[in-house]
Design an enzyme around this catalytic site. Sequence first.
Site, PDB file in Angstrom:
ATOM      1  N   ARG A 205      35.997  18.930  26.140  1.00 22.24           N
ATOM      2  CA  ARG A 205      36.929  18.500  25.108  1.00 22.24           C
ATOM      3  C   ARG A 205      38.209  18.116  25.851  1.00 22.24           C
ATOM      4  O   ARG A 205      38.853  18.941  26.477  1.00 22.24           O
ATOM      5  CB  ARG A 205      37.198  19.627  24.109  1.00 22.24           C
ATOM      6  N   PHE A 206      38.547  16.818  25.851  1.00 22.41           N
ATOM      7  CA  PHE A 206      39.716  16.327  26.563  1.00 22.41           C
ATOM      8  C   PHE A 206      40.963  16.543  25.714  1.00 22.41           C
ATOM      9  O   PHE A 206      41.173  15.868  24.707  1.00 22.41           O
ATOM     10  CB  PHE A 206      39.560  14.845  26.905  1.00 22.41           C
ATOM     11  N   ASP A 207      41.793  17.493  26.128  1.00 21.68           N
ATOM     12  CA  ASP A 207      43.045  17.765  25.425  1.00 21.68           C
ATOM     13  C   ASP A 207      44.046  16.638  25.670  1.00 21.68           C
ATOM     14  O   ASP A 207      44.120  16.090  26.773  1.00 21.68           O
ATOM     15  CB  ASP A 207      43.623  19.089  25.940  1.00 21.68           C
ATOM     16  N   GLY A 211      47.387  10.953  26.691  1.00 22.08           N
ATOM     17  CA  GLY A 211      48.382  11.066  27.742  1.00 22.08           C
ATOM     18  C   GLY A 211      48.032  10.312  29.012  1.00 22.08           C
ATOM     19  O   GLY A 211      48.874  10.181  29.906  1.00 22.08           O
ATOM     20  N   GLU A 232      40.767  14.282  22.174  1.00 16.67           N
ATOM     21  CA  GLU A 232      41.784  14.494  21.149  1.00 16.67           C
ATOM     22  C   GLU A 232      42.797  13.349  21.217  1.00 16.67           C
ATOM     23  O   GLU A 232      43.593  13.274  22.141  1.00 16.67           O
ATOM     24  CB  GLU A 232      42.488  15.834  21.365  1.00 16.67           C
ATOM     25  N   ASP A 315      45.355  23.822  16.050  1.00 17.12           N
ATOM     26  CA  ASP A 315      46.668  23.193  15.875  1.00 17.12           C
ATOM     27  C   ASP A 315      46.998  22.944  14.402  1.00 17.12           C
ATOM     28  O   ASP A 315      48.072  23.292  13.923  1.00 17.12           O
ATOM     29  CB  ASP A 315      46.724  21.852  16.614  1.00 17.12           C
TER      30      ASP A 315
END
Length: 430
Positions: A205-207, A211, A232, A315
């Site tokens: 899971r790429f947080d 970015g 995400e 979140d």
Amino acid sequence: MRTQKNGYYYFLSYLLFFNIILPTLTASPILFQGFNWESSKKEGGWYNFLINSIPEVAASGITHVWLPPPSQSVSPEGYLPGRLYDLNASKYGTQDELKTLIKVFHSKGVQCIADIVINHRTAEKQDARGIWAIFEGGTPDDRLDWTPSFICKDDTPYSDGTGNPDSGDDYSAAPDIDHINPRVQQELIDWMNWLKIEIGFDGWRFDFARGFSPAFTKFYMAKTRPKFAVGEIWKSLSYRSDGKPSYNQDSHRRELMEWVRGAGGAVTAFDFTTKGILQAAVEGELWRMKDLNGKPPGMIGLMPGNAVTFIDNHDTGSTLQHWPFPSDKIMQGYAYILTHPGIPSIFYDHFFEWGLKEEITKLIMIRTRNRIKPNSAVRILASDSDLYVAAIDGKIIVKIGPRFDVGNLVPQSFKKIATSGKDYCVWEKK
């Protein structure tokens, strides 16, 4: 003899493909977020606590569990990581406890997804300028031991100006890592592959994936070959002057689709569009659940196979409550995502802490036995203020909303009620 052996091995390979690989490919994936914002505070460690829930998770039909960031972190929740190889300093438990947890999940047929935080890192030491910009990887050698030159040059609070420009959005809480740097790329790939081979993770899971450029996600996907991965990309919907979401959210969902394409197409993305529209729609505005072309209005209406639908996460819900789904309509939300295309994700709090395990499990079982897939076809039969009805693959019909009378929308061949609850119902063919 060689011909016979070759034929024998070919036959075994044939059986292996059709009995092991094909079921994996054709099974309808169900993701489970196995933690919340408070999990790092669990006495005795979250890994040791969660392991006791594995039989219930596996029995429900869940196929994948998303676990929290595993590395040492300035924040106990794991989202400000520093020494990436140091899994013993995690507030969730030790490296051995994590490996045991994953092993038990695997024994029950559940794959484990690591929360990968690679957009940013926290430093171990201050440099000559007095800036926290000297990084330590967590090993005796120099793997992931970086200097200020590994920070994006336009991240001015931390950078010394020698790195490359940031390829994505800024993250102000910690130094943004320069993914253009070849050493950064290789050492992150080595670390991720170590998580797969040594620790046992199956995917990522790429947080905060916005970015850095999706081209880097594509590169990391190719070099680590996860069985499953999700990114995400959380950006705001468009809103009207009255504070409610605009009806048309095409630009929002198309941005998710473009990220998936830019990342190579093998990765999925959390369908924030569907979440935002759905949680507004259940408040007496179910007309929102059909777009101008008669399709679902979120990412699942255009690229369902790459969309991970969800109701809340650590979140949006939990104790942070940044963007929560209406608490009295949670099951309407699950009735929608567990019957519709996309890859549904279930939140730990709802499953275990809200007492919804039984209702959610019934919906999972309906999805599984009717073989509803990420790319299943939806035919929307009604989308009014107080009623939404849709048929999926011609196998099930789902209704959400407070209106009880569905008129002639449900034909006689679907009069078998598979499950129902407050303001939702699912029918199967007889």
